[in-house]
Design an enzyme around this catalytic site. Structure first.
Site, PDB file in Angstrom:
ATOM      1  N   ASN A   1       0.721  -1.406   0.085  1.00  0.00           N
ATOM      2  CA  ASN A   1       0.005   0.003  -0.068  1.00  0.00           C
ATOM      3  C   ASN A   1       0.970   0.878   0.006  1.00  0.00           C
ATOM      4  OD1 ASN A   1       0.546  -0.889   2.694  1.00  0.00           O
ATOM      5  ND2 ASN A   1      -0.916   0.349   3.574  1.00  0.00           N
TER       6      ASN A   1
ATOM      7  N   GLU B   1       0.456   5.388   0.534  1.00  0.00           N
ATOM      8  CA  GLU B   1      -0.484   6.150   1.107  1.00  0.00           C
ATOM      9  C   GLU B   1      -0.076   7.453   0.382  1.00  0.00           C
ATOM     10  OE1 GLU B   1      -0.850   5.964   5.288  1.00  0.00           O
ATOM     11  OE2 GLU B   1      -2.265   4.363   5.137  1.00  0.00           O
TER      12      GLU B   1
ATOM     13  N   CYS C   1      -4.074   0.596  -2.684  1.00  0.00           N
ATOM     14  CA  CYS C   1      -3.901  -0.557  -1.831  1.00  0.00           C
ATOM     15  C   CYS C   1      -2.911  -1.359  -2.379  1.00  0.00           C
ATOM     16  CB  CYS C   1      -5.117  -1.328  -1.707  1.00  0.00           C
ATOM     17  SG  CYS C   1      -6.382  -0.377  -1.110  1.00  0.00           S
TER      18      CYS C   1
ATOM     19  N   GLU D   1      -3.028  -5.024  -3.088  1.00  0.00           N
ATOM     20  CA  GLU D   1      -3.647  -5.810  -3.978  1.00  0.00           C
ATOM     21  C   GLU D   1      -3.696  -5.124  -5.332  1.00  0.00           C
ATOM     22  OE1 GLU D   1      -4.869  -4.793  -1.030  1.00  0.00           O
ATOM     23  OE2 GLU D   1      -6.998  -5.695  -1.079  1.00  0.00           O
TER      24      GLU D   1
ATOM     25  N   CYS E   1     -10.454  -4.199   0.209  1.00  0.00           N
ATOM     26  CA  CYS E   1     -11.551  -3.106   0.617  1.00  0.00           C
ATOM     27  C   CYS E   1     -12.427  -3.100  -0.669  1.00  0.00           C
ATOM     28  CB  CYS E   1     -11.010  -1.919   0.781  1.00  0.00           C
ATOM     29  SG  CYS E   1     -10.277  -1.161  -0.860  1.00  0.00           S
TER      30      CYS E   1
ATOM     31  N   CYS F   1     -11.029  -2.139  -4.162  1.00  0.00           N
ATOM     32  CA  CYS F   1     -10.132  -3.400  -4.726  1.00  0.00           C
ATOM     33  C   CYS F   1     -10.997  -4.471  -5.149  1.00  0.00           C
ATOM     34  CB  CYS F   1      -9.022  -3.942  -3.463  1.00  0.00           C
ATOM     35  SG  CYS F   1      -7.964  -2.783  -3.398  1.00  0.00           S
TER      36      CYS F   1
HETATM   37 ZN    ZN Z   1      -8.201  -1.647  -1.203  1.00  0.00          ZN
END
Ligand code: ZN
Length: 132
Positions: free
Chosen positions: A43, A45, A54, A56, A89, A92
């Site tokens: 990830n 940010e 993210c 993935e 999430c 994703c």
């Molecule tokens: Zn995500």
């Protein structure tokens, strides 16, 4: 789960590269292709939080950026720093529903537990190109 040790270990290594100064929530991911290549993601940010990407998504975008498509992907692993299974999430899941096959293994791991699922289980009745 020995079968997925290769992608889980790479996902943990990727996690060490997470750039997470705001959440301190470290996540790593690894995509394995059927021809034996690996693409990692962590990830990343941003001070403008919504621009965070993210792990993935970073991993699967890497695979696609290298020319691989959903039929070429064997599995993806996602791990976090703590002892809680990290599931993708909502954003994703929407990406994975398009870029993975419905039954591609999604391997969620902690030090003590491995759960293998897929995007069909994680996001039933999803919006796809079939909806257009
Ligand atoms: Zn995500």
């Amino acid at each position: 789960m020995v079968k997925y040790n290769d992608i889980l270990s790479r996902a943990y290594k990727a996690m060490e590269n997470a750039y997470a100064p705001y959440s301190n929530f470290f996540v790593g991911a690894c995509v394995k292709t059927k021809d034996g290549n690996y693409f990692i993601g962590a990830n990343v940010e941003n001070a403008s939080y919504g621009l965070t990407n993210c792990a993935e998504r970073n991993a699967i975008f890497q695979a696609y950026s290298n020319g691989y498509r959903q039929d070429d992907i064997e599995a993806i692993a996602i791990v976090g720093k703590g002892n809680t299974l990290i599931t993708p999430c909502g954003a994703c899941r929407q990406v994975l529903v398009e870029l993975l096959k419905r039954d591609t293994p999604i391997v969620l791991g902690t030090k003590d537990e491995v759960v293998v699922t897929n995007i069909e289980e994680l996001m039933p009745m999803s919006f796809t190109s079939d909806s257009l």
